[in-house]
Design a protein around this motif. Structure first.
Motif, short mmCIF file in Angstrom:
data_model
loop_
_atom_site.label_atom_id
_atom_site.label_comp_id
_atom_site.label_asym_id
_atom_site.label_seq_id
_atom_site.Cartn_x
_atom_site.Cartn_y
_atom_site.Cartn_z
N VAL A 5 0.72 -0.72 -0.30
CA VAL A 5 0.28 -0.22 -0.08
C VAL A 5 0.44 1.50 0.05
N ALA A 6 0.50 1.79 -1.14
CA ALA A 6 1.61 3.46 -1.32
C ALA A 6 0.82 4.36 -0.31
N ARG A 23 -3.58 -2.45 10.32
CA ARG A 23 -2.71 -3.55 10.88
C ARG A 23 -3.34 -4.61 11.00
N GLU A 24 -4.18 -5.11 11.37
CA GLU A 24 -3.88 -7.12 10.57
C GLU A 24 -3.63 -7.13 9.61
N PHE A 25 -3.88 -6.62 8.67
CA PHE A 25 -3.40 -7.37 7.47
C PHE A 25 -1.53 -7.51 7.18
N ASP A 26 -1.56 -8.84 6.42
CA ASP A 26 0.71 -9.40 6.25
C ASP A 26 0.03 -8.48 5.00
N ILE A 27 0.82 -7.38 4.98
CA ILE A 27 0.89 -5.99 3.75
C ILE A 27 2.45 -5.53 4.06
N TRP A 28 2.73 -5.05 2.64
CA TRP A 28 3.63 -4.10 2.81
C TRP A 28 3.32 -2.34 2.86
N MET A 29 4.19 -1.93 3.17
CA MET A 29 3.73 -0.57 4.08
C MET A 29 4.98 0.24 2.48
N LYS A 30 4.36 0.83 2.07
CA LYS A 30 5.24 1.85 1.20
C LYS A 30 5.10 3.07 1.80
N VAL A 31 6.89 3.24 1.57
CA VAL A 31 6.92 5.05 2.36
C VAL A 31 7.47 6.01 1.09
N LYS A 55 6.25 -4.94 6.17
CA LYS A 55 7.37 -5.16 5.89
C LYS A 55 7.17 -3.67 5.01
N ILE A 56 7.79 -2.72 5.24
CA ILE A 56 8.57 -1.16 5.36
C ILE A 56 9.45 -1.31 3.62
N PHE A 57 8.85 -0.79 2.68
CA PHE A 57 9.50 -0.46 1.80
C PHE A 57 9.67 1.12 1.05
N LEU A 58 11.04 1.52 1.27
CA LEU A 58 11.65 2.95 1.57
C LEU A 58 11.47 2.92 -0.08
#
Ligand code: C5P
Length: 232
Positions: A5-6, A23-31, A55-58
C-alpha cells in the motif's frame, strides 16, 4: 502476489490512522517521497510500532554517483526497512557498489531497481531514453540482475518478459495497479489484478484506490480475497 500500500497521505497523522486501520493485514507499506521528506525515520518507527509485522518499502529511488548511493544505502539499511530502491539508469557500477556495501552488513534490505516509471508512455519515455519502454526495461532489468539486485520496479506489462531474461526468482514490483479498473490518474500503463497475475508479478503497489477510498480496509480485504492474489 503480495500487496503493497502506497502511503502518500498529506499528513503523518492520516498515514498512521490508515496504518492502524490496516494493522491486521500481512502487507507491505510503501513510504515514498511525500511521507519520508515530511516525517522522516520517525514514520518508519511508528509504523513498526503499529504492527511489527508490516514490511516497509522505502521508495526513494536513489540516483547519484556510486559512492553517494552506497552511503545512502548503508544509512537506509541501518533504519531497519525491509526493501528500498534505486534507479537502474544510475548504472550497473553504481548498483554493484551499493550491493557490495550492503554485503558487508549483518542484515540487508531487499534492493530493487526502477526500470521505467509507470507514468511514462512510449513517446515521453523515448524523448529521454531514445528507446522504447519494453526493450529498455528488459535491458535495465538485466543490468540490475547482473549487479546482484533482488528485483525491479516495472509495469505489470513488462514483468513476465523480465523474469524470462533474468530468473523467475528475480522480484517484480509493479505500481500502476488499478485492481478493479479504477481511475488511472497520472499513471499511463495501468493493469488490473488479473493482468498482474498473468504477468507473474510478485508485489503489486496500490495507492490512491486504497488511501482515497471511503473504506480502505474494505478495499484491501477485497483485493486480498481476489482469486488473482492466491498462489497457484
Ligand atoms: O496512487 P497510485 O496507485 O498511482 O500510486 C503509485 C505509487 O507508486 C506512488 O507512490 C508512486 O510514487 C509509486 N511509483 C510509481 N511508479 C514507479 C515507482 C513508484 O508509480 N515506477
Amino acid at each position: 502476489m503480495e500487496l503493497c500500500v502506497a502511503l502518500d497521505k498529506p499528513e503523518m497523522e492520516q498515514t498512521l490512522a490508515l496504518a492502524r486501520e490496516l494493522r491486521e493485514f500481512d502487507i507491505w507499506m510503501k513510504v515514498g517521497f511525500r511521507s519520508f521528506i515530511r516525517d522522516g525515520r520517525n514514520l518508519i518507527d511508528e509504523l513498526k510500532a503499529i504492527n511489527p509485522g508490516f514490511k516497509i518499502f522505502l521508495d526513494l529511488k536513489l540516483y547519484d554517483i556510486p559512492n553517494t548511493m552506497a552511503d545512502a544505502a548503508e544509512e537506509i539499511a541501518k533504519m531497519g526497512v525491509d526493501m528500498f530502491n534505486v534507479h537502474a539508469s544510475s548504472g550497473e557500477k553504481a548498483m554493484k557498489t551499493v550491493m557490495q556495501r550492503l554485503g558487508g552488513l549483518d542484515r540487508r534490505p531487499l534492493v530493487l531497481a526502477v526500470t521505467a516509471l509507470t507514468s511514462f508512455d512510449n513517446e515521453s519515455f523515448g524523448y529521454i531514453y531514445n528507446e522504447n519502454i519494453a526493450q529498455k526495461a528488459d535491458r535495465f532489468a538485466k543490468d540490475s540482475f547482473d549487479a546482484g539486485l533482488d528485483g525491479v520496479v516495472c509495469s505489470a506489462f513488462e514483468s513476465a518478459s523480465i523474469k524470462n531474461i533474468t530468473s523467475e526468482n528475480f522480484l517484480t514490483l509493479t505500481p500502476g495497479i488499478r485492481p478493479f479498473g479504477e481511475d488511472a490518474g497520472d499513471q499511463a500503463r495501468v493493469a488490473d489484478l488479473a493482468v498482474a497475475k498473468s504477468e507473474e508479478v510478485d508485489i503489486i503497489v496500490v495507492g490512491r484506490p486504497i488511501y482515497k477510498a471511503d473504506n480502505p480496509k474494505a478495499v484491501v480485504e477485497k483485493i486480498l480475497g481476489d482469486s488473482s492474489m492466491q498462489t497457484a
